[in-house]
Scaffold this motif. Sequence first.
Motif, PDB file in Angstrom:
ATOM      1  N   UNK A 178       5.195  11.227  -5.935  1.00  0.00           N
ATOM      2  CA  UNK A 178       6.443  11.186  -5.165  1.00  0.00           C
ATOM      3  C   UNK A 178       6.416  12.048  -3.911  1.00  0.00           C
ATOM      4  N   UNK A 179       5.328  12.794  -3.680  1.00  0.00           N
ATOM      5  CA  UNK A 179       5.327  13.792  -2.611  1.00  0.00           C
ATOM      6  C   UNK A 179       4.704  13.326  -1.302  1.00  0.00           C
ATOM      7  N   UNK A 180       3.813  12.333  -1.360  1.00  0.00           N
ATOM      8  CA  UNK A 180       3.093  11.982  -0.131  1.00  0.00           C
ATOM      9  C   UNK A 180       2.528  10.570  -0.180  1.00  0.00           C
ATOM     10  N   UNK A 181       2.550   9.915   0.970  1.00  0.00           N
ATOM     11  CA  UNK A 181       1.744   8.712   1.190  1.00  0.00           C
ATOM     12  C   UNK A 181       0.290   9.174   1.253  1.00  0.00           C
ATOM     13  N   UNK A 182      -0.027  10.008   2.210  1.00  0.00           N
ATOM     14  CA  UNK A 182      -1.263  10.787   2.249  1.00  0.00           C
ATOM     15  C   UNK A 182      -1.099  11.889   3.295  1.00  0.00           C
ATOM     16  N   UNK A 183      -1.680  13.038   3.008  1.00  0.00           N
ATOM     17  CA  UNK A 183      -1.666  14.134   3.978  1.00  0.00           C
ATOM     18  C   UNK A 183      -2.913  14.129   4.853  1.00  0.00           C
ATOM     19  N   UNK A 184      -3.676  13.022   4.801  1.00  0.00           N
ATOM     20  CA  UNK A 184      -4.827  12.883   5.687  1.00  0.00           C
ATOM     21  C   UNK A 184      -6.125  13.327   5.046  1.00  0.00           C
ATOM     22  N   UNK A 188       0.852  -1.182   0.000  1.00  0.00           N
ATOM     23  CA  UNK A 188       0.000   0.000   0.000  1.00  0.00           C
ATOM     24  C   UNK A 188       0.890   1.236   0.000  1.00  0.00           C
ATOM     25  N   UNK A 189       0.713   2.085  -0.996  1.00  0.00           N
ATOM     26  CA  UNK A 189       1.525   3.299  -1.105  1.00  0.00           C
ATOM     27  C   UNK A 189       0.671   4.448  -1.618  1.00  0.00           C
ATOM     28  N   UNK A 190       1.274   5.613  -1.714  1.00  0.00           N
ATOM     29  CA  UNK A 190       0.599   6.773  -2.271  1.00  0.00           C
ATOM     30  C   UNK A 190       1.127   7.070  -3.662  1.00  0.00           C
ATOM     31  N   UNK A 218       1.782  -4.376   3.496  1.00  0.00           N
ATOM     32  CA  UNK A 218       3.020  -3.628   3.725  1.00  0.00           C
ATOM     33  C   UNK A 218       2.771  -2.177   3.351  1.00  0.00           C
ATOM     34  N   UNK A 219       2.847  -1.271   4.315  1.00  0.00           N
ATOM     35  CA  UNK A 219       2.723   0.158   4.035  1.00  0.00           C
ATOM     36  C   UNK A 219       4.083   0.677   3.583  1.00  0.00           C
ATOM     37  N   UNK A 220       4.177   1.099   2.326  1.00  0.00           N
ATOM     38  CA  UNK A 220       5.413   1.638   1.760  1.00  0.00           C
ATOM     39  C   UNK A 220       5.254   3.156   1.710  1.00  0.00           C
ATOM     40  N   UNK A 221       5.855   3.842   2.660  1.00  0.00           N
ATOM     41  CA  UNK A 221       5.558   5.248   2.931  1.00  0.00           C
ATOM     42  C   UNK A 221       6.686   6.145   2.435  1.00  0.00           C
ATOM     43  N   UNK A 222       6.323   7.236   1.790  1.00  0.00           N
ATOM     44  CA  UNK A 222       7.312   8.245   1.407  1.00  0.00           C
ATOM     45  C   UNK A 222       6.677   9.627   1.472  1.00  0.00           C
ATOM     46  N   UNK A 223       7.509  10.649   1.526  1.00  0.00           N
ATOM     47  CA  UNK A 223       7.002  12.016   1.548  1.00  0.00           C
ATOM     48  C   UNK A 223       6.245  12.302   2.840  1.00  0.00           C
ATOM     49  N   UNK A 224       5.083  12.942   2.699  1.00  0.00           N
ATOM     50  CA  UNK A 224       4.274  13.306   3.858  1.00  0.00           C
ATOM     51  C   UNK A 224       3.343  12.156   4.248  1.00  0.00           C
TER      52      UNK A 224
END
Length: 288
Positions: free
Chosen positions: A67-73, A62-64, A125-131
Motif C-alpha cells: 500500500x505504500x508505493x508503486x515504486x521508489x525507483x 500494472x501496480x506496486x 494501465x498504470x495503477x499508481x499509489x503511494x510513492x
Amino acid sequence: MAQGDSPPPCKYFNLTYPLPFVAHVEINRPEKLNAFTDAVWAELPPLFSHLSTSPSTRAIILSGAGTKAFTTGLDVQAFSSPSSALNPQATSKLDTARTAQYLRRHIDDFQAAITSIEKCSKPVIAAINGWCLGLGIDISVCADVRICAKDTRFAVKEVDIGLAADIGTLSRLPKVVGNGSWVKDVCLTARIFTASEAESVGFVSWVGKTGGKEEVISEALRIAEVMASKSPVAVQSTKELLNWSWSRSVEDGLRYTSVWNSAALQSEDVMESVKSGMEKRKARFAKL
C-alpha cells in the motif's frame, strides 16, 4: 489462461487474472517499496513479451505490491553493492573508452527492459499509489493509461543522485505532458508533485477521491474490463497505430494506418461487432 499459455517464472512480479482476459502485474518488493535491482528489471522483458502474445490477455494492469508505493525507483543500496553492474569496481580496470562501452550496454539493456511495457501489444494501465519516484516515472510514461490514488506523490529524482534520467523520462515525459516549462521544472529540481498537479498537466487521466490503493485498482479493473470486452484486433491495432504515429507526421500516420487496416479490416471481428449491435447482445470475439 489457455493450456500452454504459461508465463515465465517470476520472483519479483505477481501475475494474476482478476477478470477474464485482464492481467494484473504487481511489482513485488513491498518490503523495499518495490525498488528495482538488476534482478527485478531482468524479469520485466520476458514477462511483458509473454503478455504481448498471450491469447488469454487483452488488457494489463500494472501496480506496486503493498500500500505504500508503486515504486521508489532504483534500489540505490543494491546498485552500490560490488555485484551490481553499475558499481565503479566493475569498471575500475578499464580505460575510459571501454568503461563508456560497458556502461552504454548496461543502459541500453535497462532502457529496453522498461520499453518492453510500451512495446507490449496489449494496452497497459498504470495503477499508481503511494510513492512513484525516479524509475516509477520512466515506467509510468511507457504505460498507455495512467491513473493514481489521491495520496500519490511523484518525483523525477535522478538529479538528486547525480544523474540525468536515462531510462525514458526525458524522452517521453515532454510528449506525454506537452508542457516544456513544467517538465523542466520537475526534472531539474527533483521536487515532489501531487496527484492533483499530475492530473492538471495531463500526466494522469484520473485521480481517486478517497486515497489509497483499493480505489485506484477498482478503477483500473473497470477500465481494463471495458478494453478486454472489445475486439482484440481493434484494440491492438489502435495501440499500434497510436504509438507509431506519436512521433511522426499526420501524412505518415495516415499512410501506415491505410496499410495496416488493409489487413485488419478483414477480421471477423468487424462483422461480429455489427451483428451484436443489431441483435442487442454482447459481442463475442475469438482469441488473438
